[in-house]
Design a protein around this motif. Structure first.
Motif, PDB file in Angstrom:
ATOM      1  N   UNK A 125     -12.079  58.892   8.564  1.00  0.00           N
ATOM      2  CA  UNK A 125     -12.403  57.474   8.642  1.00  0.00           C
ATOM      3  C   UNK A 125     -11.242  56.623   8.124  1.00  0.00           C
ATOM      4  N   UNK A 126     -10.657  57.008   6.983  1.00  0.00           N
ATOM      5  CA  UNK A 126      -9.536  56.246   6.430  1.00  0.00           C
ATOM      6  C   UNK A 126      -8.363  56.254   7.404  1.00  0.00           C
ATOM      7  N   UNK A 127      -8.083  57.408   7.999  1.00  0.00           N
ATOM      8  CA  UNK A 127      -6.989  57.503   8.968  1.00  0.00           C
ATOM      9  C   UNK A 127      -7.255  56.590  10.163  1.00  0.00           C
ATOM     10  N   UNK A 128      -8.509  56.538  10.611  1.00  0.00           N
ATOM     11  CA  UNK A 128      -8.852  55.674  11.736  1.00  0.00           C
ATOM     12  C   UNK A 128      -8.621  54.212  11.386  1.00  0.00           C
ATOM     13  N   UNK A 129      -9.037  53.812  10.167  1.00  0.00           N
ATOM     14  CA  UNK A 129      -8.837  52.427   9.741  1.00  0.00           C
ATOM     15  C   UNK A 129      -7.351  52.079   9.725  1.00  0.00           C
ATOM     16  N   UNK A 130      -6.536  52.988   9.162  1.00  0.00           N
ATOM     17  CA  UNK A 130      -5.091  52.739   9.075  1.00  0.00           C
ATOM     18  C   UNK A 130      -4.475  52.642  10.467  1.00  0.00           C
ATOM     19  N   UNK A 131      -4.840  53.551  11.354  1.00  0.00           N
ATOM     20  CA  UNK A 131      -4.263  53.552  12.705  1.00  0.00           C
ATOM     21  C   UNK A 131      -4.671  52.300  13.467  1.00  0.00           C
ATOM     22  N   UNK A 132      -5.965  51.954  13.427  1.00  0.00           N
ATOM     23  CA  UNK A 132      -6.435  50.765  14.152  1.00  0.00           C
ATOM     24  C   UNK A 132      -5.781  49.514  13.578  1.00  0.00           C
ATOM     25  N   UNK A 133      -5.675  49.429  12.243  1.00  0.00           N
ATOM     26  CA  UNK A 133      -5.035  48.279  11.621  1.00  0.00           C
ATOM     27  C   UNK A 133      -3.582  48.147  12.027  1.00  0.00           C
ATOM     28  N   UNK A 134      -2.862  49.280  12.072  1.00  0.00           N
ATOM     29  CA  UNK A 134      -1.453  49.253  12.464  1.00  0.00           C
ATOM     30  C   UNK A 134      -1.284  48.807  13.912  1.00  0.00           C
ATOM     31  N   UNK A 135      -2.151  49.313  14.783  1.00  0.00           N
ATOM     32  CA  UNK A 135      -2.070  48.923  16.196  1.00  0.00           C
ATOM     33  C   UNK A 135      -2.338  47.434  16.373  1.00  0.00           C
ATOM     34  N   UNK A 136      -3.355  46.926  15.659  1.00  0.00           N
ATOM     35  CA  UNK A 136      -3.673  45.509  15.788  1.00  0.00           C
ATOM     36  C   UNK A 136      -2.554  44.640  15.230  1.00  0.00           C
ATOM     37  N   UNK A 137      -1.877  45.105  14.191  1.00  0.00           N
ATOM     38  CA  UNK A 137      -0.754  44.342  13.640  1.00  0.00           C
ATOM     39  C   UNK A 137       0.378  44.222  14.655  1.00  0.00           C
ATOM     40  N   UNK A 138       0.585  45.278  15.420  1.00  0.00           N
ATOM     41  CA  UNK A 138       1.649  45.238  16.428  1.00  0.00           C
ATOM     42  C   UNK A 138       1.251  44.387  17.630  1.00  0.00           C
ATOM     43  N   UNK A 139      -0.023  44.483  18.022  1.00  0.00           N
ATOM     44  CA  UNK A 139      -0.464  43.763  19.213  1.00  0.00           C
ATOM     45  C   UNK A 139      -0.715  42.280  18.936  1.00  0.00           C
ATOM     46  N   UNK A 140      -1.255  41.979  17.762  1.00  0.00           N
ATOM     47  CA  UNK A 140      -1.610  40.595  17.428  1.00  0.00           C
ATOM     48  C   UNK A 140      -1.101  40.250  16.030  1.00  0.00           C
ATOM     49  N   UNK A 141       0.208  40.185  15.844  1.00  0.00           N
ATOM     50  CA  UNK A 141       0.767  39.985  14.496  1.00  0.00           C
ATOM     51  C   UNK A 141       0.311  38.681  13.840  1.00  0.00           C
ATOM     52  N   UNK A 142       0.290  37.602  14.604  1.00  0.00           N
ATOM     53  CA  UNK A 142      -0.093  36.314  14.009  1.00  0.00           C
ATOM     54  C   UNK A 142      -1.563  36.313  13.596  1.00  0.00           C
ATOM     55  N   UNK A 143      -2.421  36.825  14.476  1.00  0.00           N
ATOM     56  CA  UNK A 143      -3.852  36.873  14.178  1.00  0.00           C
ATOM     57  C   UNK A 143      -4.130  37.770  12.986  1.00  0.00           C
ATOM     58  N   UNK A 144      -3.442  38.910  12.933  1.00  0.00           N
ATOM     59  CA  UNK A 144      -3.654  39.846  11.835  1.00  0.00           C
ATOM     60  C   UNK A 144      -3.154  39.265  10.516  1.00  0.00           C
ATOM     61  N   UNK A 145      -2.044  38.538  10.562  1.00  0.00           N
ATOM     62  CA  UNK A 145      -1.531  37.914   9.342  1.00  0.00           C
ATOM     63  C   UNK A 145      -2.545  36.913   8.795  1.00  0.00           C
ATOM     64  N   UNK A 146      -3.190  36.173   9.701  1.00  0.00           N
ATOM     65  CA  UNK A 146      -4.215  35.225   9.276  1.00  0.00           C
ATOM     66  C   UNK A 146      -5.464  35.948   8.761  1.00  0.00           C
ATOM     67  N   UNK A 147      -5.878  36.995   9.486  1.00  0.00           N
ATOM     68  CA  UNK A 147      -7.128  37.682   9.159  1.00  0.00           C
ATOM     69  C   UNK A 147      -7.057  38.430   7.840  1.00  0.00           C
ATOM     70  N   UNK A 148      -5.884  38.939   7.480  1.00  0.00           N
ATOM     71  CA  UNK A 148      -5.763  39.772   6.276  1.00  0.00           C
ATOM     72  C   UNK A 148      -5.172  39.025   5.091  1.00  0.00           C
ATOM     73  N   UNK A 149      -4.919  37.716   5.226  1.00  0.00           N
ATOM     74  CA  UNK A 149      -4.403  36.950   4.097  1.00  0.00           C
ATOM     75  C   UNK A 149      -5.448  36.906   2.994  1.00  0.00           C
ATOM     76  N   UNK A 150      -5.041  37.145   1.764  1.00  0.00           N
ATOM     77  CA  UNK A 150      -5.981  37.287   0.664  1.00  0.00           C
ATOM     78  C   UNK A 150      -6.874  36.071   0.486  1.00  0.00           C
TER      79      UNK A 150
END
Length: 335
Positions: A283-308
């Motif tokens: 499960x942890x590996x899946x979260x990391x992989x999906x998160x990495x893929x989304x960061x590459x595909x949607x960098x601006x959206x991910x930066x907004x979504x994961x901002x503390x």
């Protein structure tokens, strides 16, 4: 790290059964040899919507009777017990769970070819029956209970949500590894102690506190920046270890439901625990992989979504906290 987008993909199914986030507990079929051609049979069917799941145990053709009589509700599941005569024994006969192919649960079959010689087999929707083989030995026990552990953690949505909240909350990789390790060590200890009977805790309070642990992490995650470090950020290993002990009691409940094979308790217990750990790492590996893929595909959206201090993390925390609160109320009501 991860994203609100991943959370949106992960959580929708949680609302299907808010008070019962676990998948259905596995069914259990136990055939205990009495000597000669007689077997004591115990059949447990998980409770579904308003009654037992529509599955039925069918013993080999040589057995009489081949199936159970009326089922009785014991407070958690529907059960039946009877004595069946199987001339020639069980070996070579076929044991089937009718209707299992239409469900999303599984059934653990524990059987004795002779008194004191316990074997086990896990049946699923894809494989609802098996032909009783010659004694499988320790390797068969290990593989069966390892698969049961993996299956339980991947179906335990509340446990996975707790791990997911840890990933969102602890941004320092070294601290995150330490927290996950502490969580693993803690639930391994309490799982083993409960499975061996050293700790006896009723299931409803344990499940309620598991939901409460998710509410706690969600509240930590929702705390605005600028108010100092959160408790989980200051003492990540302590928080993860404390709640890990409680989650381990929840894991043990599933193991106690199906029992441990006589004479093979240590390998079965270790295999189940390793299966839980393997599923958690998957499960942890899946979260990391999906998160990495989304960061590459949607960098601006991910930066907004994961901002503390952003709305993405706030929305995730409120969503997880709300779901866990519904679970908590439902579980307290079940006391």
């Amino acid at each position: 790290m991860t994203s609100l987008a991943f959370l949106a993909a992960f959580l929708p199914g949680l609302w299907a059964g808010p008070a019962l986030p676990h998948a259905l507990q596995p069914g259990f079929l136990d055939l205990r040899a009495l000597g000669g051609d007689a077997w004591q049979v115990y059949w447990k069917v998980p409770a579904g919507a308003g009654g037992p799941m529509q599955i039925a145990a069918v013993l080999p053709e040589t057995c009489d009777p081949r199936g159970p009589g009326p089922l009785e509700f014991d407070g958690t599941a529907f059960v039946a017990a009877w004595i069946s005569g199987c001339p020639g024994g069980l070996e070579g006969g076929e044991i089937t769970i009718e209707g299992l192919e239409l469900t999303e649960t599984d059934v653990l079959v524990r059987y004795e070819l002779a008194p004191g010689r316990a074997e086990s087999q896990r049946l699923t929707a894809a494989s609802p029956g098996f032909r009783v083989p010659a004694p499988q030995g320790r390797l068969g026990v290990v593989s069966t209970y390892f698969a049961l552990g993996v299956d339980h953690i991947l179906r335990g949505i509340d446990h996975l949500m707790f791990v997911f909240a840890l990933i969102l909350l602890i941004r320092d990789r070294r601290q995150l590894v330490g927290a996950v390790t502490a969580f693993t060590v803690a639930h391994s200890l309490s799982l083993g102690a409960a499975a061996l009977g050293w700790i006896v805790v009723p299931a409803p309070p344990v499940e309620a506190v598991v939901a409460l642990s998710i509410m706690f992490l969600a509240s930590e995650l929702a705390r605005p920046e600028g108010r100092g470090l959160r408790l989980t950020e200051r003492y990540p290993w302590v928080v993860a270890f404390a709640f890990g002990l409680l989650h381990g009691l929840g894991f043990a409940r599933a193991l106690l439901e199906v029992g441990l094979p006589e004479g093979e308790v240590p390998p079965a217990l270790v295999a189940f625990n390793l299966g839980v750990e393997a599923g958690q790492l998957m499960f942890i590996a899946m979260v990391v992989v999906v998160g990495s893929l989304l960061r590459r595909l949607y960098p601006a959206t991910m930066a907004w979504a994961t901002r503390r201090d952003g709305q993405g993390i706030a929305a995730a925390s409120y969503l997880m906290g709300s779901v866990a609160a519904v679970w908590f109320v439902g579980r307290v009501a079940a006391f």
